[in-house]
Design an enzyme around this catalytic site. Structure first.
Site, PDB file in Angstrom:
ATOM      1  CB  SER A 120     -67.681 -25.800 -44.830  1.00 40.54           C
ATOM      2  OG  SER A 120     -66.615 -24.873 -44.921  1.00 40.54           O
ATOM      3  CE  LYS A 157     -65.479 -23.341 -41.854  1.00 36.11           C
ATOM      4  NZ  LYS A 157     -64.299 -24.078 -43.015  1.00 36.11           N
TER       5      LYS A 157
END
EC number: 3.4.21.88
Length: 202
Positions: A120, A157
């Site tokens: 991701s 993230k």
């Protein structure tokens, strides 16, 4: 790795002192004589250990092929704290290992390393199997790449703050942001300060 034994430290100190005084390393035969070792195999065992610790470099084809490594060459040894998801969150597990990282990646404060699982964060150059160097801190700025615990599971993230809402954004357009719905179950563990693709396990 465990600390050097007293004898291992004595061998290293002897080599360092010989290089400092003579300008070149002692031969394996000289090390054996200095410590009363009966075989060169014993000397080699000590040299292998010192090389694994990052204290020496060896050239087996040279009679005096030993060189000391400076602190900057040795790098910093940081704890490998587990695996962190660059996809959906997974649990961070303590692993008894250390990773050697370039000292330029490490500034002030406490640091640790996590192995990345998932893709991701590929837009930020963080791919599956990479190791991220993390500066431990409980706060972060908008836009920084963080390691966070969400419902007791770790993820890496970009941190986004929108008014009173916290979002964790992937760097992959095929994936959706994670919206933090319960701030009580969210905690920042640190900020990513470096990525290692090829690492040396100490």
């Amino acid at each position: 790795m465990s600390p050097l034994t007293p004898k291992q430290k004595q061998v290293f100190d002897y080599i360092a002192r010989h290089i400092g005084e003579q300008g070149f390393a002692p031969s394996q035969q000289e090390i054996a004589r200095a410590f009363g070792f009966r075989s060169l195999g014993t000397v080699r065992n000590y040299l292998v250990r010192l090389e694994r610790e990052g204290l020496l470099e060896r050239n087996w084809n040279a009679r005096r092929g030993l060189q000391l490594r400076t602190a900057s060459e040795r790098g910093m040894k940081l704890p490998l704290a587990g695996t962190v998801a660059a996809g959906k969150p997974i649990e961070a597990i303590e692993i008894p290992d250390v990773i050697e990282v370039p000292p330029t990646m490490v500034g002030s404060g406490e640091h640790f390393v996590l192995r990345v699982a998932g893709d991701s964060m590929i837009g930020d150059g963080i791919i599956d199997g990479d190791y991220v160097v993390v500066r431990k801190q409980a706060t972060a700025e908008h836009g920084q790449t963080v390691v966070a615990l969400l419902d007791n599971e770790a993820t890496v993230k970009r941190l986004h703050r929108r008014n009173d809402r916290i979002e964790l954004h992937p760097a992959n357009p095929s994936m959706q942001p994670i919206v933090v719905t319960d701030p009580d179950n969210f905690r920042i563990e640190g900020v990513v300060v470096g990525v290692i693709r090829h690492y040396r396990s100490a």
